[in-house]
Motif scaffolding. Structure first.
Motif: not given
Lengths: 232, 232, 232
Positions: A147-150
């Protein structure tokens, strides 16, 4: 003047890891389209539970605390299983989980910062280590879930809460406040900033630049990823 | 009672690394659309060959074994070049490669678990270190290739084979079985579970939850990634 | 014969870190569609500035240099802020930034390689550590931004410049050349290869294989990602 690490009781440490594991599994359960097997859920629980502590100890060139006792892994995996099985129940306890999560961040931030100070790390990198302890698990979790790094994107103040808390600790320590008291205030400040940020939807401003030539931006628009980085 | 690490001859260690490098390059060669240059292939070979060993030694706060001799890097890169050049030949040796790979996992698992035990790590985290030694290379490989981490998703029992093997080793060690024999059985068990899992297509069940409210799931379906994580 | 690490003055080290931070932020600013907040930009600056040095010290099982002084973090974050605010100005200084960047790679490569040699690491892994010092920051940056790792794909010779420079250093050291002189030549060679690669658009050949059976390739074409990796 070196601090001694802020030692919290093992049960509190394990409680934090269990909550982290539970939240990791709940987070992973959102993505129905990316099928995780039981092992995947256990890994996310482990990473969310003590990934931050592992990063902390690896950076400090110490054997990770989680490798010194059987309990850390068992509690993290147990937390992940609970999070997986009881996801729909726990989702309805949203505010309770947010409060527990904020407490967890605060605890890890305090443990990481004091551990760094105790090893002679100066003030600014000690804050860095404390913040990484608090948020490292979520970075590893997002990497493993592809996932995109939150943390990198606009959102509520997660890491900033830890920055403020760790800075408070370091400042109080420099002023001679006993380390236990400073750590307690670190937990309180991190917890407060985090909970208030969720309640009032605070966020950091986006990146911007000093822009004099709007034509430049227009010219660049059609090519979303132009190859001009140093590695291009 | 501390174990001494299960020391295998350097040539066996290097053979495992060479096979790992070859398989990494064969894996990378599948992705024709993502152009890798020669350096990229070498990196995947290095990572697949001794990435797991590096993670093991970093966690144990030791200088990685691969940095103590010139041979590790040369063999991993050589294996990667062979994997790249002979890909179509090796693909037809599928079962041979699977068998060699299963043997490699078993060896790394045994080395990692005994090394952790020798450093005084308790049973459960020793299993964790052994499993990470066996599968860490594939995690790093997928991260570098920007792929979903294969380990996280439903598939044949790769990491589980290592979990079973490492647990066998730790249990036998606790019962007083000499470490060399325990390690040998670890290799055999890991190898057996892995090969049987490939032959019979065993897999772990997917994540599931105790669900009383099917309406909830329907309501959630249209939004595949709702922002309700702790970082949302 | 062990080398002593090539110690450069702190101001030069910090200048390199500041340039790295600036370039990281400029790189991140290209991606308008992936919104980064101020914290995200600071993280990219930190990672680009001393991520490579952190990887180096973690592998060498040493406390990272960046954790031993307050300046590293402050300079990296400061560089990132400058890169974010002055992006459009700095983009027009393209050649200046490329030159500074090439110098930075050379410096990190020399520092990493000599540090490894000083700790008794043999020649080949010392080159590996030097190269990772030079390029590790860009790998971490791409991981955190969820981008394909630039280093892995066909492009100008970034890592290869470091490989050539570090190999030069190790060879000269083996021949008895004083470490300071060898390190200076490492910087010069790395710098030269990198700048020439950018000027003349040099690149490595793509991966290829010895192919006798073109029918195989055709049969494989429709399935872009067939599940035949060891984890499939």
């Amino acid at each position: 003047m070196h601090a001694t690490a802020f030692a919290i009781p093992l049960w509190a440490d394990l409680a934090a890891i269990g909550i982290g594991g539970t939240q990791g599994a709940m987070f992973a359960a959102q993505f129905r389209d990316r099928r995780l097997d039981l092992l995947g859920v256990a890994i996310i629980g482990i990473v969310s539970g003590f990934g931050g502590g592992m990063i902390r100890d690896v950076l400090l060139a110490r054997l990770p605390a989680a490798l010194t006792s059987n309990w850390y892994l068992l509690v993290a995996v147990g937390g992940a299983l609970i999070g997986m099985l009881l996801e729909s129940v726990l989702q309805r306890l949203g505010i309770v989980m947010t409060v527990l999560d904020a407490l967890t961040i605060g605890l890890y931030c305090a443990i990481g910062t004091t551990k760094a100070l105790a090893l002679g790390v100066p003030a600014v990198p000690a804050v860095f280590v404390g913040v990484l302890s608090a948020v490292g698990g979520s970075i590893l979790r997002d990497l493993l879930l592809n996932l995109p790094i939150a943390l990198m994107h606009v959102g509520s103040l997660y890491a900033i809460a830890a920055v403020v808390g760790a800075s408070t600790l370091v400042a109080l320590h420099a002023l001679g406040v006993p380390i236990f008291l400073a750590a307690l205030l670190c937990v309180a400040v991190t917890f407060g900033v985090r909970v208030l940020a969720v309640l009032f939807r605070w966020s950091l401003p986006e990146q911007r630049r000093i822009e004099r030539l709007p034509a430049l931006r227009r010219r660049r628009a059609p090519a979303p990823r132009p190859p001009r980085g140093p590695l291009g």
